[in-house]
Design a protein around this motif. Structure first.
Motif, PDB file in Angstrom:
ATOM      1  N   PHE A  14       0.316  -1.310   0.015  1.00 62.57           N
ATOM      2  CA  PHE A  14      -0.169  -0.075  -0.022  1.00 62.57           C
ATOM      3  C   PHE A  14       0.698   1.221   0.306  1.00 62.57           C
ATOM      4  O   PHE A  14       0.374   2.008  -0.567  1.00 62.57           O
ATOM      5  N   GLN A  66      -4.777  -6.559  -2.635  1.00 57.70           N
ATOM      6  CA  GLN A  66      -4.188  -5.798  -3.656  1.00 57.70           C
ATOM      7  C   GLN A  66      -3.108  -5.201  -4.255  1.00 57.70           C
ATOM      8  O   GLN A  66      -3.418  -5.251  -5.667  1.00 57.70           O
ATOM      9  N   ARG A  81     -12.127  -7.914  -2.606  1.00 53.87           N
ATOM     10  CA  ARG A  81     -11.623  -6.698  -1.656  1.00 53.87           C
ATOM     11  C   ARG A  81     -12.239  -5.665  -0.623  1.00 53.87           C
ATOM     12  O   ARG A  81     -12.202  -5.704   0.291  1.00 53.87           O
TER      13      ARG A  81
END
Length: 166
Positions: A14, A66, A81
């Motif tokens: 992320f 992701q 997700r």
């Protein structure tokens, strides 16, 4: 296994910039460790450990999806997700299961409709193992393997950027 590998995986997937999702999933590994340390024989303690474990599995699933999305996953991977993110809002394992069950058809669609390359297949296999994990030790192993994949993918991207364009 420590919280540090989990945090490293989150950073790898992320990025270091805080987002609402990252803020939500960052403490989940330490939450489970705390619940395990405080657990005493009895129903309430075990329910808390189970709930914290389920939340950690959800975050690992979100992280793997992701990665899959970053590799060019389709609409189903995004929908799952999002479903897993919605399940994070549940207040119990029973509520998590109810949220997931309402959209369980998405999981079948993910496996049947997804065009997979070797990296995507590997991520999807880890995601499936995450759904079946039943202990912190199994989850720790999955976190370690997911981090290895995420690092390899990042490494491949760095190589591509360094190559001169023809």
């Amino acid at each position: 296994m420590s919280d540090s590998l989990y945090q490293e995986l989150l950073d790898q997937v992320f990025g270091p910039e805080p987002t609402p999702l990252l803020t939500q999933i960052t403490p989940l590994y330490s939450d489970l460790e705390k619940a395990l340390q405080e657990a005493r024989p009895g129903r309430k303690s075990q329910e808390e450990v189970s709930f914290r474990f389920e939340r950690l599995r959800l975050s690992l699933g979100i992280t793997l999806l992701q990665l899959l999305t970053d590799l060019g996953g389709d609409e189903e991977s995004l929908q799952i997700r999002d479903l897993l993110q919605e399940a994070l809002t549940a207040a119990s394992v029973k509520e998590i299961d109810a949220i997931i069950q309402k959209q369980s058809h998405l999981f079948e669609e993910l496996y049947t409709d997804l065009y997979v390359n070797a990296d995507a297949e590997h991520i999807l296999a880890l995601f499936e193992e995450t759904l079946n994990a039943s202990s912190k030790e199994e989850t720790d192993d999955l976190i370690d393997r997911a981090l290895s994949i995420a690092e390899d993918l990042e490494f491949q991207d760095d190589e591509e950027e360094d190559e001169p364009e023809a």
